[in-house]
Design a protein around this motif. Structure first.
Motif, PDB file in Angstrom:
ATOM      1  N   SER A   1      -7.664   0.678   7.077  1.00  0.00           N
ATOM      2  CA  SER A   1      -6.974  -0.109   6.058  1.00  0.00           C
ATOM      3  C   SER A   1      -7.168  -1.609   6.254  1.00  0.00           C
ATOM      4  CB  SER A   1      -5.477   0.217   6.055  1.00  0.00           C
ATOM      5  OG  SER A   1      -4.891  -0.062   7.315  1.00  0.00           O
ATOM      6  N   LEU A   2      -7.421  -2.043   7.484  1.00  0.00           N
ATOM      7  CA  LEU A   2      -7.647  -3.473   7.707  1.00  0.00           C
ATOM      8  C   LEU A   2      -8.957  -3.932   7.085  1.00  0.00           C
ATOM      9  CD1 LEU A   2      -6.228  -3.875  11.292  1.00  0.00           C
ATOM     10  CD2 LEU A   2      -5.507  -5.148   9.286  1.00  0.00           C
TER      11      LEU A   2
ATOM     12  N   MET B   1      -0.732  -5.730   9.370  1.00  0.00           N
ATOM     13  CA  MET B   1      -0.468  -4.835   8.243  1.00  0.00           C
ATOM     14  C   MET B   1       0.190  -3.574   8.785  1.00  0.00           C
ATOM     15  SD  MET B   1      -1.426  -6.529   5.646  1.00  0.00           S
ATOM     16  CE  MET B   1      -1.527  -5.314   4.359  1.00  0.00           C
ATOM     17  N   GLY B   2       1.496  -3.570   8.822  1.00  0.00           N
ATOM     18  CA  GLY B   2       2.225  -2.463   9.412  1.00  0.00           C
ATOM     19  C   GLY B   2       3.191  -1.828   8.449  1.00  0.00           C
ATOM     20  N   TYR B   3       2.707  -1.431   7.252  1.00  0.00           N
ATOM     21  CA  TYR B   3       3.594  -0.810   6.278  1.00  0.00           C
ATOM     22  C   TYR B   3       3.846   0.667   6.574  1.00  0.00           C
ATOM     23  CZ  TYR B   3       3.064  -4.975   3.376  1.00  0.00           C
ATOM     24  OH  TYR B   3       3.083  -6.257   2.905  1.00  0.00           O
TER      25      TYR B   3
ATOM     26  N   THR C   1       8.963   0.103  10.055  1.00  0.00           N
ATOM     27  CA  THR C   1       7.582  -0.342  10.126  1.00  0.00           C
ATOM     28  C   THR C   1       7.513  -1.716  10.794  1.00  0.00           C
ATOM     29  OG1 THR C   1       7.704  -1.466   7.995  1.00  0.00           O
ATOM     30  CG2 THR C   1       7.093   0.877   7.971  1.00  0.00           C
TER      31      THR C   1
ATOM     32  N   ASP D   1      -4.293   1.496  12.847  1.00  0.00           N
ATOM     33  CA  ASP D   1      -5.503   0.739  12.511  1.00  0.00           C
ATOM     34  C   ASP D   1      -5.479  -0.631  13.184  1.00  0.00           C
ATOM     35  OD1 ASP D   1      -6.423   2.822  10.969  1.00  0.00           O
ATOM     36  OD2 ASP D   1      -5.830   1.927   9.044  1.00  0.00           O
TER      37      ASP D   1
ATOM     38  N   PRO E   1       0.816  -1.222   0.000  1.00  0.00           N
ATOM     39  CA  PRO E   1       0.000   0.000   0.000  1.00  0.00           C
ATOM     40  C   PRO E   1       0.849   1.272   0.000  1.00  0.00           C
ATOM     41  CG  PRO E   1      -0.664  -1.534   1.759  1.00  0.00           C
ATOM     42  CD  PRO E   1       0.634  -2.028   1.222  1.00  0.00           C
ATOM     43  N   ASP E   2       0.332   2.288  -0.655  1.00  0.00           N
ATOM     44  CA  ASP E   2       0.823   3.668  -0.538  1.00  0.00           C
ATOM     45  C   ASP E   2       2.253   3.873  -1.039  1.00  0.00           C
ATOM     46  OD1 ASP E   2      -1.628   4.299   0.700  1.00  0.00           O
ATOM     47  OD2 ASP E   2      -0.845   3.720   2.663  1.00  0.00           O
TER      48      ASP E   2
ATOM     49  N   THR F   1      -8.178  -4.477   3.606  1.00  0.00           N
ATOM     50  CA  THR F   1      -7.397  -5.709   3.424  1.00  0.00           C
ATOM     51  C   THR F   1      -8.309  -6.920   3.323  1.00  0.00           C
ATOM     52  OG1 THR F   1      -5.485  -4.796   4.598  1.00  0.00           O
ATOM     53  CG2 THR F   1      -5.635  -7.195   4.447  1.00  0.00           C
TER      54      THR F   1
ATOM     55  N   GLN G   1      -1.307   2.380   9.290  1.00  0.00           N
ATOM     56  CA  GLN G   1      -1.741   0.985   9.376  1.00  0.00           C
ATOM     57  C   GLN G   1      -1.489   0.410  10.762  1.00  0.00           C
ATOM     58  OE1 GLN G   1       0.005  -1.230   6.079  1.00  0.00           O
ATOM     59  NE2 GLN G   1      -1.898  -1.019   4.965  1.00  0.00           N
ATOM     60  N   THR G   2      -0.395   0.801  11.396  1.00  0.00           N
ATOM     61  CA  THR G   2      -0.114   0.343  12.757  1.00  0.00           C
ATOM     62  C   THR G   2      -1.212   0.798  13.703  1.00  0.00           C
ATOM     63  OG1 THR G   2       2.259   0.380  12.326  1.00  0.00           O
ATOM     64  CG2 THR G   2       1.571   0.381  14.630  1.00  0.00           C
TER      65      THR G   2
END
Length: 450
Positions: A363-364, A381-383, A191, A390, A47-48, A367, A387-388
């Motif tokens: 974002s989850l 999902m920690g990009y 990340t 979330d 992502p992103d 996903t 996201q962290t």
């Protein structure tokens, strides 16, 4: 970007990527070639990352403005607008059918489709190189790499691990990164995805390098290593020519060893194939994968290995309702529906594994829409920071709703370092166990003797 003119003799190239191999292949194959112009990188899987620029500092003097990174979804329009001559595939973990669908789109749009080979995209080291790669994401490279590092260190060798790229931040700043302590993780603003791969090496006392410029990384790693250990990502090919190429195959996904790119190429190139997770797979699937590997590569040595899972505190899980957090890529483009956390929770007698999808935040939720196989488990999902947060908010929503008592974390990272959890968190740890101990060490000794 600007369209070419007929007076421009340079070959116009578009590189399909996911913020990793694409940059490496460009650096080796195109950066200093005045006969080509790379008009853009495309982005997918991660992502992103589209909307950014591969910076001029890394792109070199032929690209004073850098190179744009754009969404792969607009492939045909991009080929037409930029009058692209050649499209180069430079990312991994694609089904063979996906590769050819991409090729068909490119060919129909009027461009050539190229998949670079290993000879053009690997660097040679002055030190012995042991590479660990796989047929799919989530097979067990991480614990295998740690196991191999331990065997080499027991021989008195200085081991430096070089990790496949995960440059999700400032690309110029991430050109060459060295990790020796947990403070380095903070300093480089890592990340969750990066921490998952670096933390276990650091905890074992192994220095890790990663980044974007893998020629520079190799020079620096060689300066402090007796052996360079390539720690692969996804099912990608190694960036460094290995003296021993170890490939993981997965009996929980039988057939994938011959159905994914470039995982099948890894099997065909391998010196040693480890059939992992034999303790979790059906015997007939283990046998089928082993037979398939021997057909693809009769010269490779094949070993069966288990992937035992242990919980830090099984009693805290027994009889409790748990939410399981697993490694993100394993559940997304790796196509798995469970990992070490689920195995550990069930073995410990958890009352239930609660589906986090109804509580997913931001974002989850996206996903789960894109990867429905991940429903029932919480992918780490920690990009990036958003996201962290979330991930943290989704766990908190489940706690507030009163549906979970414990978090079981199957990701290699210590989540308590990056998120706040309001219920007990129990880590599930997994390792590699040879069914015939000593064979992997013998293979390492033979390779190093050569």
């Amino acid at each position: 970007m600007s369209a070419s003119t007929s007076a421009d003799p340079r070959e116009r190239i578009l590189v399909l990527g996911a913020a990793g191999r694409d940059f490496h292949d460009f650096n080796l194959m195109y950066r200093d070639d005045p006969g080509v112009e790379v008009v853009a990188f495309t982005a997918t899987q991660i992502p992103d990352i589209d909307g950014r620029t591969y910076p001029a500092e890394l792109a070199g003097p032929l690209y004073p403005a850098g190179i744009p990174i754009v969404d792969e979804a607009n492939l045909e329009q991009l080929i037409a607008r930029e009058r692209v001559d050649t499209v180069v595939l430079a990312y991994s973990d694609l089904a063979h059918t996906q590769v050819m669908h991409l090729a068909s789109r490119v060919i129909a749009a009027g461009a050539d489709f190229v998949v670079p080979g290993a000879r053009r995209t690997t660097l040679r080291s002055r030190r012995p190189v042991v590479a660990v790669t796989a047929v799919r994401t989530g097979v067990g490279k991480s614990q295998t790499t740690r196991y191999v590092a331990g065997l080499l260190r027991e021989q008195g060798l200085r081991v430096v691990a070089v990790r496949h790229p995960m440059p999700y931040g400032d690309l110029a700043a991430q050109a060459c990164q060295r990790f020796e302590t947990h403070d380095d993780l903070v300093r480089h603003e890592c990340t969750i995805e990066e921490r998952e791969e670096y933390e276990p090496h650091i905890d074992a006392g192994v220095v890790v390098y990663a980044g974007v410029d893998y020629a520079r990384i190799l020079r620096e790693a060689e300066a402090e290593a007796d052996v360079v250990l390539w720690d692969g990502g996804n099912n990608d090919l190694p960036f460094y020519a290995p003296d021993l190429h170890i490939v993981l195959a997965d009996p929980l996904r039988p057939g994938d060893e011959a159905a994914y790119h470039p995982g099948e190429a890894n099997v065909r190139m391998a010196d040693l194939v480890l059939v992992a997770k034999c303790d979790s797979a059906r015997p007939e699937d283990v046998a089928a994968v082993e037979a398939s590997v021997r057909t693809l590569n009769p010269r490779a040595e094949v070993l069966r290995c288990d992937s035992p899972v242990t919980l830090d505190d099984p009693a805290a899980v027994a009889g409790r309702r748990v939410v399981v957090v697993e490694d993100g890529p394993t559940l997304t483009h790796g196509s798995m529906s469970f990992g070490a956390g689920v195995v550990g929770a069930k073995d410990a007698g958890a009352e239930s594994v609660v589906d986090p999808a109804p509580y997913a935040v931001g974002s989850l939720a996206d996903t789960y829409e894109r990867y429905p196989n991940a429903r029932g488990i919480l992918p780490a999902m920690g990009y990036g920071e958003a996201q962290t947060r979330d991930l943290e908010a989704t766990i908190r929503a489940m706690v507030v709703a009163g549906v979970v008592d414990v978090v079981v974390s199957g990701t290699p990272v210590d989540l308590t370092r990056v998120v706040t959890v309001d219920v007990p968190l129990v880590r599930a740890r997994y390792s590699l166990a040879e069914q015939e101990p000593g064979r992997l060490e013998a293979a390492l000794r033979r390779a190093l003797d050569r």
